[in-house]
Design an enzyme around this catalytic site. Structure first.
Site, mmCIF file in Angstrom:
data_model
loop_
_atom_site.group_PDB
_atom_site.id
_atom_site.type_symbol
_atom_site.label_atom_id
_atom_site.label_comp_id
_atom_site.label_asym_id
_atom_site.label_seq_id
_atom_site.Cartn_x
_atom_site.Cartn_y
_atom_site.Cartn_z
ATOM 1 N N CYS A 49 1.509 -1.311 0.465
ATOM 2 C CA CYS A 49 -0.390 0.181 -0.376
ATOM 3 C C CYS A 49 1.048 1.292 0.179
ATOM 4 O O CYS A 49 1.389 1.629 0.619
ATOM 5 C CB CYS A 49 -0.862 -0.098 1.177
ATOM 6 S SG CYS A 49 -2.105 1.302 1.152
ATOM 7 N N CYS A 52 0.252 3.422 3.195
ATOM 8 C CA CYS A 52 0.611 2.773 4.408
ATOM 9 C C CYS A 52 1.827 1.441 4.793
ATOM 10 O O CYS A 52 2.528 1.726 5.917
ATOM 11 C CB CYS A 52 -0.319 1.774 5.064
ATOM 12 S SG CYS A 52 -1.171 0.708 4.899
ATOM 13 N N CYS A 98 -7.226 -0.808 1.813
ATOM 14 C CA CYS A 98 -6.022 -1.329 2.209
ATOM 15 C C CYS A 98 -7.342 -1.795 4.061
ATOM 16 O O CYS A 98 -7.572 -0.710 4.830
ATOM 17 C CB CYS A 98 -5.269 -1.014 2.399
ATOM 18 S SG CYS A 98 -3.782 -0.715 3.855
ATOM 19 N N CYS A 101 -5.431 1.190 6.445
ATOM 20 C CA CYS A 101 -5.094 2.324 6.510
ATOM 21 C C CYS A 101 -6.560 3.433 5.750
ATOM 22 O O CYS A 101 -6.466 4.253 5.331
ATOM 23 C CB CYS A 101 -4.129 3.218 6.114
ATOM 24 S SG CYS A 101 -3.642 3.105 4.249
ATOM 25 N N CYS A 121 -8.605 -4.836 -9.404
ATOM 26 C CA CYS A 121 -8.324 -4.749 -10.587
ATOM 27 C C CYS A 121 -7.963 -3.136 -9.666
ATOM 28 O O CYS A 121 -8.658 -2.716 -9.088
ATOM 29 C CB CYS A 121 -9.674 -4.065 -11.487
ATOM 30 S SG CYS A 121 -9.266 -2.903 -12.682
#
Length: 137
Positions: A49, A52, A98, A101, A121
């Site tokens: 991510c 984070c 995510c 976060c 996607c």
């Protein structure tokens, strides 16, 4: 996977992220098809991510869906992502965020080639790629 949630103020997110990362991760934006830096990436490694640093996807789950965005058959760990119903833009989709976060990553569709038949996607702007270290690197 960590269960600690990362919560920053809007100002802190704006300082941490590029404008495009902020638009995608914090405002649920979408990059234009075929423009993301990881769409054609075929290197081995881990996608994390961009907000984070939590590991999200492995390169062995990535495939070319022809959609114009990086596509994966499954997350590295199911607990790394959460899914929410998205009814924006006049359609019903499943948003992928995510779990650490709550950053918007993209959407998941039921037309993938993997064992679960899913296509995650994901926007390149929501990701950071960490290449796999080879012996001798």
């Amino acid at each position: 996977m960590t269960t600690d949630k990362l919560q920053l103020s809007e100002a802190e997110w704006r300082e941490k992220l590029t404008p495009e990362q902020y638009r995608v991760l914090r405002e649920a934006g979408t990059e234009r098809a075929f423009t993301g830096k990881y769409e054609k990436n075929k290197s081995e490694g881990e996608y994390k991510c961009a907000g984070c640093g939590q590991p999200l996807f492995e390169s062995d789950a990535k495939y070319d869906s022809g959609s114009g965005w990086p596509s994966f058959t499954a997350p590295a760990d199911q607990s790394a992502v959460e899914m929410n119903q998205d009814v924006s833009h006049g359609m019903v989709r499943t948003e992928v965020v995510c779990s650490k976060c709550a950053g918007h990553l993209g959407h998941v569709f039921p037309d993938g080639p993997g064992p679960e038949g899913l296509r995650f996607c994901i926007n390149s702007a929501a990701l950071e790629f960490e290449p796999e270290e080879k012996p001798g690197d």
